[in-house]
Design an enzyme around this catalytic site. Structure first.
Site, short mmCIF file in Angstrom:
data_model
loop_
_atom_site.label_atom_id
_atom_site.label_comp_id
_atom_site.label_asym_id
_atom_site.label_seq_id
_atom_site.Cartn_x
_atom_site.Cartn_y
_atom_site.Cartn_z
N ASP A 316 0.84 -1.19 0.00
CA ASP A 316 0.00 0.00 0.00
C ASP A 316 0.88 1.25 0.00
O ASP A 316 1.37 1.65 1.04
CB ASP A 316 -0.97 0.00 1.18
CG ASP A 316 -0.33 -0.45 2.49
OD1 ASP A 316 0.76 -1.06 2.51
OD2 ASP A 316 -0.96 -0.19 3.54
N GLU A 499 12.45 0.95 8.01
CA GLU A 499 11.39 0.15 7.39
C GLU A 499 11.67 -0.18 5.94
O GLU A 499 11.35 -1.27 5.46
CB GLU A 499 10.08 0.93 7.52
CG GLU A 499 8.88 0.27 6.91
CD GLU A 499 7.66 1.17 6.90
OE1 GLU A 499 6.55 0.63 6.82
OE2 GLU A 499 7.82 2.40 6.98
#
Length: 560
Positions: A316, A499
């Site tokens: 996403d 991340e």
């Protein structure tokens, strides 16, 4: 040579099947038999019981991160809050922030994870595990947090809860660190979520219950089975219930139709897509979703469903899902049969077949072996692009999408690719996706976080493991070396793991998306330890240096 886990493990389990009694060994904590499991009432998402107050706070961007207010806990009944807000806002001098601070328990502000700055990379990761470990507090009324029975590891940063597909890669690192008890507790937490809710949600928040994430539960079971070969049979009920969640609606589905996550193609093949059972803006991205829907020519509810399905995919967002790679409002996730999802479900069906054989249920074993074989054949038939790689199927055109993505490597990771197709996929990946800092997700730079130039740890592991299965060792090592060099360069400069990373040569954290770059970071930690175990010589290599990165695309806190 490092063992190739799926093949040797499957062989071991089959060999031991006859030694395992047909009665399940000790079941996981709070196990519920499949036939007796009941779907509980789903708690409301944040804001459903105070809709006008919630919308006012999120549309005003009262907090930089939309997730912050979604995680807040009301101090009194939602109906009272809504009434007090409606009465108060009509008065002069009404202060929305002051109202929220008085009536909600707000999450604690994020602080840097305190780790000694003189530790080398591996020791730094080992020191992070206890700092990322959480236990569920006693549930408060109207709290969005879904309690878990055991300790769990969060990704880090803004992510205060456990996440589904992140956790498999985190567990790989825990296993490498000798954190066997914590890894098993993670598995039992996910078994608990299946028992309690009928599936594993995106994360343990009420606003994630409408969707799952890429289904790695069977891989978690397989990971634990390395130390205890009876594990698949012990989690058979949960494995079957997760499969039932993904296949709900398959009975009676006509060729060319779809229901929830199941698609029956014109030739009768059953495959799956991503979906979400809700169709409003995501509470944790409320203002972004409404802004995206406002730009679209389609109905807002349709856009919200697509955005939610994209969140279930884990990607996403990405040009992978977009008709126009530069316009998020053109996404069509539910009209796509994804190659990664179906490869993962093949693994789930294969694992259930092994577990059924262990449990002495020959009919079940035959049934799920046949299902896995049928899915593999459908992947080969429908998810192969003639240009030489595996790809998603576009349900409108009935053809594979032309864009190569890192998802093409999932059939190799699952061991279902034909050898010649694995070779051609590897060649395509080397030519189009390998960059100085690792394997990019796509070759399109759209500004979305699951596009170039970003590289993500989980996809590096899927690629390396899958390529090694097919003897593509040189490319596997090149990907590992590029990614580890990227991680080591940022770690040497800033002493942290993040991340996502930028692969275009700047050797820094990645950008794009709905929130700033996050530190921690669970799945990066796990994949780094796995790659260092495979290629110990890369730990001794000097990090690639770029002390003053330039041209960095800034991380975005909002999606426009």
């Amino acid at each position: 040579m490092h063992p190739r886990p799926h093949r040797w493990l499957t062989g071991l389990l089959l060999a031991l099947a006859c030694l395992v009694p047909p009665v399940l060994a000790t079941p996981p904590v709070n196990a519920v038999p499949l036939a007796a499991a009941r779907q509980p009432a789903e708690p409301p998402e944040p804001g459903q019981e105070w809709p006008r107050l919630f919308a006012a706070v999120q549309e005003a961007w009262l907090f930089e991160d939309q997730k912050f207010f979604a995680d807040a806990v009301p101090r009194r009944a939602p109906a009272e809050l809504e009434a007090a807000f409606l009465a108060g806002r009509a008065q002069s001098g009404f202060d929305l922030r002051r109202f929220v601070e008085r009536n909600f328990l707000l999450p604690s502000e994020l602080a840097p994870t305190p780790v000694r700055q003189d530790l080398p990379l591996r020791a730094h990761i080992e020191a992070l595990w206890p700092l990322l470990t959480r236990r569920s507090p006693e549930p408060a009324p109207h709290d969005s947090l879904l309690p878990l029975p055991h300790a769990y590891v969060v990704p880090g940063g803004r992510f205060r809860e456990v996440y589904y597909w992140d956790s498999y890669f985190t567990m790989l690192g825990l296993a490498r660190s000798g954190q066997d008890r914590l890894s098993r507790q993670m598995l039992d937490n996910f078994a608990h979520l299946i028992e309690r809710w009928g599936h594993i949600p995106n994360g343990n928040r009420s606003y994630y219950l409408g969707r799952s994430q890429p289904p790695f539960f069977s891989h978690m079971v397989e990971l634990e089975a390395r130390a205890d070969p009876t594990v698949p049979a012990r989690y058979l009920a949960q494995l079957r219930r997760e499969h039932a969640f993904w296949m709900d609606g398959e009975d009676g589905l006509a060729p060319g139709d779809a229901h929830r996550r199941v698609v029956r193609l014109a030739d009768g093949s059953l495959l799956n897509r991503y979906w979400d059972d809700h169709s409003g803006p995501r509470p944790e991205s409320f203002a972004q979703d409404r802004a995206t829907a406002a730009k679209a020519s389609r109905p807002a509810q349709e856009i919200y469903r697509e955005l939610r399905a994209g969140a279930e995919s884990g990607w996403d967002y990405s040009s992978r899902w977009l008709d126009d790679p530069m316009r998020l409002e053109t996404l069509r996730v539910t009209g796509t049969v994804p190659v990664d999802l179906n490869s993962l479900l093949h693994h789930l069906e294969t694992t259930i077949a092994v577990a059924c054989r262990q449990a002495g249920d020959a009919d079940c074993a035959r049934k799920f072996k046949a299902r896995a074989q049928a899915r593999a054949q459908a992947i080969e038939r429908h998810l192969w692009h003639a240009d030489g790689y595996y790809a998603d199927l576009d349900l409108r055109s009935g053809k594979p999408r032309a864009r190569l993505t890192a998802a093409a490597l999932f059939p190799l990771h699952a061991g279902i690719a034909a050898p010649e197709r694995a070779r051609r996929t590897a060649a395509s990946v080397r030519a189009q996706l390998l960059q100085p800092g690792g394997l990019v997700t796509t070759s399109v730079d759209s500004g979305q976080q699951w596009d170039a130039p970003n590289v993500w740890a989980p996809l590096q592991w899927i690629a390396v493991d899958g390529l090694r299965r097919y003897g593509e060792d040189a490319l596997a090592r090149d990907i590992a070396a590029a990614f580890l060099g990227n991680v080591q360069a940022l770690f040497a400069r800033e002493h942290k793991l993040v991340e996502k990373y930028d692969a275009d040569g700047a050797l820094q954290g990645g950008g794009g998306g709905e929130y700033p770059l996050q530190d921690g970071f669970g799945w990066t930690n796990g994949v780094v330890l796995q790659l260092l175990a495979l290629y110990p010589e890369l730990e001794q290599a000097a990090p690639m240096s770029n002390p003053a990165p330039t041209g960095r695309r800034p991380a975005e806190s909002r999606s426009e």
